[in-house]
Design an enzyme around this catalytic site. Structure first.
Site, PDB file in Angstrom:
ATOM      1  N   GLY A 126       0.804  -1.222   0.000  1.00 33.93           N
ATOM      2  CA  GLY A 126       0.000   0.000   0.000  1.00 33.93           C
ATOM      3  C   GLY A 126       0.827   1.258   0.000  1.00 33.93           C
ATOM      4  O   GLY A 126       1.999   1.260   0.376  1.00 33.93           O
ATOM      5  N   ASN A 127       0.193   2.345  -0.411  1.00 34.35           N
ATOM      6  CA  ASN A 127       0.884   3.634  -0.508  1.00 34.35           C
ATOM      7  C   ASN A 127      -0.125   4.757  -0.709  1.00 34.35           C
ATOM      8  O   ASN A 127      -1.249   4.532  -1.148  1.00 34.35           O
ATOM      9  CB  ASN A 127       1.899   3.610  -1.660  1.00 34.35           C
ATOM     10  CG  ASN A 127       1.372   2.816  -2.850  1.00 34.35           C
ATOM     11  OD1 ASN A 127       0.448   3.236  -3.515  1.00 34.35           O
ATOM     12  ND2 ASN A 127       1.938   1.641  -3.090  1.00 34.35           N
ATOM     13  N   SER A 130       9.550   3.032  -2.008  1.00 33.76           N
ATOM     14  CA  SER A 130       9.205   1.621  -2.221  1.00 33.76           C
ATOM     15  C   SER A 130       9.766   0.732  -1.111  1.00 33.76           C
ATOM     16  O   SER A 130      10.942   0.832  -0.759  1.00 33.76           O
ATOM     17  CB  SER A 130       9.784   1.177  -3.570  1.00 33.76           C
ATOM     18  OG  SER A 130       9.440  -0.151  -3.847  1.00 33.76           O
ATOM     19  N   GLY A 131       8.905  -0.124  -0.558  1.00 36.44           N
ATOM     20  CA  GLY A 131       9.359  -1.200   0.328  1.00 36.44           C
ATOM     21  C   GLY A 131      10.038  -0.755   1.606  1.00 36.44           C
ATOM     22  O   GLY A 131      10.859  -1.484   2.151  1.00 36.44           O
ATOM     23  N   SER A 133       7.593   4.513  -4.663  1.00 36.86           N
ATOM     24  CA  SER A 133       6.756   3.313  -4.733  1.00 36.86           C
ATOM     25  C   SER A 133       6.713   2.773  -6.157  1.00 36.86           C
ATOM     26  O   SER A 133       6.602   3.553  -7.115  1.00 36.86           O
ATOM     27  CB  SER A 133       5.333   3.663  -4.305  1.00 36.86           C
ATOM     28  OG  SER A 133       4.454   2.626  -4.665  1.00 36.86           O
ATOM     29  N   SER A 134       6.759   1.441  -6.287  1.00 36.58           N
ATOM     30  CA  SER A 134       6.676   0.872  -7.635  1.00 36.58           C
ATOM     31  C   SER A 134       5.329   1.191  -8.280  1.00 36.58           C
ATOM     32  O   SER A 134       5.195   1.129  -9.497  1.00 36.58           O
ATOM     33  CB  SER A 134       6.927  -0.635  -7.598  1.00 36.58           C
ATOM     34  OG  SER A 134       6.085  -1.243  -6.657  1.00 36.58           O
ATOM     35  N   HIS A 168      -3.637   3.567  -2.133  1.00 32.86           N
ATOM     36  CA  HIS A 168      -3.719   2.180  -2.580  1.00 32.86           C
ATOM     37  C   HIS A 168      -3.483   1.278  -1.378  1.00 32.86           C
ATOM     38  O   HIS A 168      -2.513   1.453  -0.640  1.00 32.86           O
ATOM     39  CB  HIS A 168      -2.645   1.933  -3.652  1.00 32.86           C
ATOM     40  CG  HIS A 168      -2.516   0.503  -4.076  1.00 32.86           C
ATOM     41  ND1 HIS A 168      -3.607  -0.294  -4.353  1.00 32.86           N
ATOM     42  CD2 HIS A 168      -1.424  -0.278  -4.251  1.00 32.86           C
ATOM     43  CE1 HIS A 168      -3.183  -1.497  -4.699  1.00 32.86           C
ATOM     44  NE2 HIS A 168      -1.867  -1.518  -4.645  1.00 32.86           N
ATOM     45  N   HIS A 180      -4.156  -3.028   0.176  1.00 33.30           N
ATOM     46  CA  HIS A 180      -4.596  -4.404  -0.079  1.00 33.30           C
ATOM     47  C   HIS A 180      -5.527  -4.808   1.057  1.00 33.30           C
ATOM     48  O   HIS A 180      -5.455  -5.919   1.556  1.00 33.30           O
ATOM     49  CB  HIS A 180      -3.407  -5.354  -0.174  1.00 33.30           C
ATOM     50  CG  HIS A 180      -2.601  -5.227  -1.429  1.00 33.30           C
ATOM     51  ND1 HIS A 180      -1.931  -6.284  -1.990  1.00 33.30           N
ATOM     52  CD2 HIS A 180      -2.367  -4.163  -2.235  1.00 33.30           C
ATOM     53  CE1 HIS A 180      -1.294  -5.876  -3.085  1.00 33.30           C
ATOM     54  NE2 HIS A 180      -1.542  -4.596  -3.252  1.00 33.30           N
ATOM     55  N   ASP A 191     -23.485   6.665   1.471  1.00 27.56           N
ATOM     56  CA  ASP A 191     -22.890   7.905   1.965  1.00 27.56           C
ATOM     57  C   ASP A 191     -21.617   8.270   1.197  1.00 27.56           C
ATOM     58  O   ASP A 191     -21.168   9.417   1.256  1.00 27.56           O
ATOM     59  CB  ASP A 191     -22.556   7.776   3.459  1.00 27.56           C
ATOM     60  CG  ASP A 191     -23.785   7.925   4.344  1.00 27.56           C
ATOM     61  OD1 ASP A 191     -24.782   8.510   3.888  1.00 27.56           O
ATOM     62  OD2 ASP A 191     -23.747   7.457   5.492  1.00 27.56           O
ATOM     63  N   HIS A 239      -6.315  -7.597  -8.230  1.00 28.11           N
ATOM     64  CA  HIS A 239      -5.325  -6.864  -7.496  1.00 28.11           C
ATOM     65  C   HIS A 239      -5.943  -6.314  -6.186  1.00 28.11           C
ATOM     66  O   HIS A 239      -6.034  -7.054  -5.207  1.00 28.11           O
ATOM     67  CB  HIS A 239      -4.747  -5.764  -8.409  1.00 28.11           C
ATOM     68  CG  HIS A 239      -3.551  -5.052  -7.881  1.00 28.11           C
ATOM     69  ND1 HIS A 239      -2.649  -4.402  -8.690  1.00 28.11           N
ATOM     70  CD2 HIS A 239      -3.119  -4.850  -6.620  1.00 28.11           C
ATOM     71  CE1 HIS A 239      -1.705  -3.856  -7.942  1.00 28.11           C
ATOM     72  NE2 HIS A 239      -1.978  -4.111  -6.687  1.00 28.11           N
ATOM     73  N   TYR A 242     -25.082  17.281   5.701  1.00 33.84           N
ATOM     74  CA  TYR A 242     -24.348  16.504   6.690  1.00 33.84           C
ATOM     75  C   TYR A 242     -23.073  17.255   7.059  1.00 33.84           C
ATOM     76  O   TYR A 242     -22.456  17.901   6.222  1.00 33.84           O
ATOM     77  CB  TYR A 242     -23.993  15.132   6.120  1.00 33.84           C
ATOM     78  CG  TYR A 242     -23.194  14.271   7.050  1.00 33.84           C
ATOM     79  CD1 TYR A 242     -23.813  13.364   7.904  1.00 33.84           C
ATOM     80  CD2 TYR A 242     -21.805  14.369   7.087  1.00 33.84           C
ATOM     81  CE1 TYR A 242     -23.067  12.568   8.771  1.00 33.84           C
ATOM     82  CE2 TYR A 242     -21.059  13.595   7.953  1.00 33.84           C
ATOM     83  CZ  TYR A 242     -21.696  12.693   8.789  1.00 33.84           C
ATOM     84  OH  TYR A 242     -20.950  11.925   9.655  1.00 33.84           O
TER      85      TYR A 242
END
Lengths: 233, 233, 233, 233
Positions: free
Chosen positions: B27-28, B44-45, B73-74, B94, B96, B119, B169, B227
């Protein structure tokens, strides 16, 4: 004004994310002072981390804002409708807790499968009918949400069934105090989770036997109750 | 350079594991400065515990690294593709996250079953088509991932649908700010969880009625929104 | 009086919410001093946060309160029944842990599908028969709950099966000490969770082969046990 | 002796409950010094809270205890078997993490349904055959457990598939370092959870397309890898 009431409502609102019942700003809690006819409710769309007791908005039973700088929760008319219809309740809680909401989305009652459920409810947790397009779009959506709940309770005692699932929406719970309404909200989520799993084990599982329901519900409620300490509600 | 932007991206990246959306380094998150045409993204990583605001990598809209010692990030080309196609978004996230990814793996939209979903989204959460072997193996995989998202939105407004599931993905979300994109990522995971459970209760459950969808989506979005607090996005 | 026993029972009660086995005040733990024939048990309906070691209530094997200002847990007669029937146990734990309770609600044994289960049980985790209306409503419900457990163990050794599911209710566990009973309660919940998921993968999954059961159960129990450290129970 | 190795093994063991992979004392991690042919492993049945780096037991590749006051994990022969067969691994982790174990109990491979899985494995996560009564009861159960793993890898490269499910038991994972083996254990649990949910959405879901598998696996492994930072394993 009504500092203690605002604190009670504040504490209840904070308890919701702590119990894992709330993500983001979904959900709200309110507490009523019956003598004054005023309730304290969460402001709309404020993050829990930023909430202060003084942010609670005071609303009277006609729906007028009595005190508060912020807008009250957009669900305020639903709370007000419940306080008007259910004379003995002191607090209302609304969450989108995941398992209970899954039943609400499916338009299904939560069937009573065990004693955890019977400790809190005198039968299945009811679900409202779907709201009509007119009720939804007619300009008083949140008030009408309260109306479909009240309609569902025409033949039910809110003390016997301290929660409802609003169809396609999520649970509302109540109690003598808002703290009790929070406790019921915790119980409803837990009961929903277990019902979902019991149904996955036995899709045609029947609800519990009347004797067991009566025993557990009365063990905690009414004149013969012996659970807890004397004087403990 | 762009210290505030880097801090925003950093805070958003840290929020992901805190909300339980991220395990390990999956994720990123990225935030863009539209005036300068530069966005800040996670390296990345790198483990979340080791991340510092100054580690955020600055990339321009041509994909050139503007500042930063670490590799971005890749998934950077996917973020860039979205920033180019969706002119009004200020941040991309992003993850997972487990339940949303389960729908992505199954190639299924998340059906809109209740008001929690309404919502945030003006309908089902869309899923892309599968990518071709050429798109995957042709040397620009992450850019092509962005392309299939953009293709899926040919007739959709990214403000009405602030997330997508990339087939096989996982989800991407966006918003006016990267903080809003994080909020949507939390909502998507919660919505996915509840949809999965509602489907287990009712495998043929229908999506919600148009009036309820319109009401909830517009209660929070667009000119008639009521709201939250005035001025609160 | 019996300060150490009260502390043991107290620690065990506190361990239950910490392990996620307990919501609200569901559940209770007790520890017995066999020489004196007295057990210490949680008071009824007291919040875990408020509990002190001195709140533990001392009860003798005739059911008489020996010491304590508060009412003992309403489940006290069930604990007493088990201490009377199972001479070698030193502690009893009762929870409504979600996955185990789902099996209890469905009236289903937890089938033994793997070595995690075999490390603790010499076969499926048994479930009692349903209680009759007379047993439930006859004025000694909690004692009769103990009786249906004892009846289920007519041909079972409580050392081989340190837990039972009470039909429509929830698990009880036990052990040489109340700390061991807590450990079993943790294991039962974990085993139930995994059994539920294995059944969702393979609805007709068969229980494990006798050789594997014997190996794992005996690796930890009985004369040939070699798991853990010498002298470690 | 080998203080650093013991610390590495200790840190890995502590990481397991922190990541929610371990309840009670289920599970263990070991790290090997290839030059000396000695590995450090958790002692048997010691609570994580009580564990110290100096408690790690040193074992050589013939299975002889080299240093340590406590008994090594009862699974030590399985670790040793893997260190002997898989020459490039530096650490082994064994957990009973719930979702992965559910697949193991059902005797099912974890099918590769998405890119999270493909980032770690070059295909389905393999499951061993069931062990025979002779292998189980013949006096070398844990060694034979290692043997069925090695047999399953006759045609598989342990670098392409850094985990296995032991049938009816639970996962073992490995890596160049024990820290990497912990990371894989986290990934396996997450992958198993998502596969279970994707299967509940689509019981006949097919595994991912070869191009996507190749892309994701090679993005992180082998000569063309570009994920992470240079020099980062």
């Amino acid at each position: 004004m009504l500092k203690e009431l605002k604190r009670e409502a504040y504490e209840a609102n904070l308890a919701l994310p702590r119990h894992g019942l709330i993500n983001l700003t979904f959900g709200n809690a309110s507490a009523i002072d019956r003598a004054k006819g005023i309730f304290a409710i969460k402001p709309s769309g404020v993050a829990y981390a930023d909430l202060k007791p003084a942010d609670m908005v005071l609303i009277d039973l006609e729906g007028k804002k009595v005190e508060g700088k912020l807008n009250p929760s957009s669900d305020t008319p639903t709370h007000r409708r419940l306080f008007l219809a259910f004379a003995d309740i002191g607090g209302v809680v609304h969450t989108h807790s995941s398992h209970a909401t899954s039943f609400a989305q499916a338009g299904r009652e939560i069937p009573i499968f065990g004693t955890t459920h019977a400790d809190y409810f005198n039968g299945n947790i009811p679900v409202t009918r779907k709201m009509s397009a007119q009720e939804i779009g007619g300009g008083a959506y949140e008030w009408e949400t309260g109306n479909v709940i009240v309609e569902r309770f025409k033949k039910l005692d809110p003390a016997d069934f301290p929660a409802v699932l609003v169809n396609r929406h999520a649970p509302f719970t109540w109690g003598k105090s808002v703290a009790k309404a929070v406790e019921v909200a915790v119980a409803v989520e837990c009961i929903a989770h277990m019902a979902l799993m019991s149904l996955s084990l036995e899709p045609k599982l029947k609800t519990i036997e009347p004797a067991l329901l009566a025993k557990h519900f009365k063990r905690k409620h009414g004149p013969g109750a012996y659970y807890g300490q004397p004087g403990h509600c």
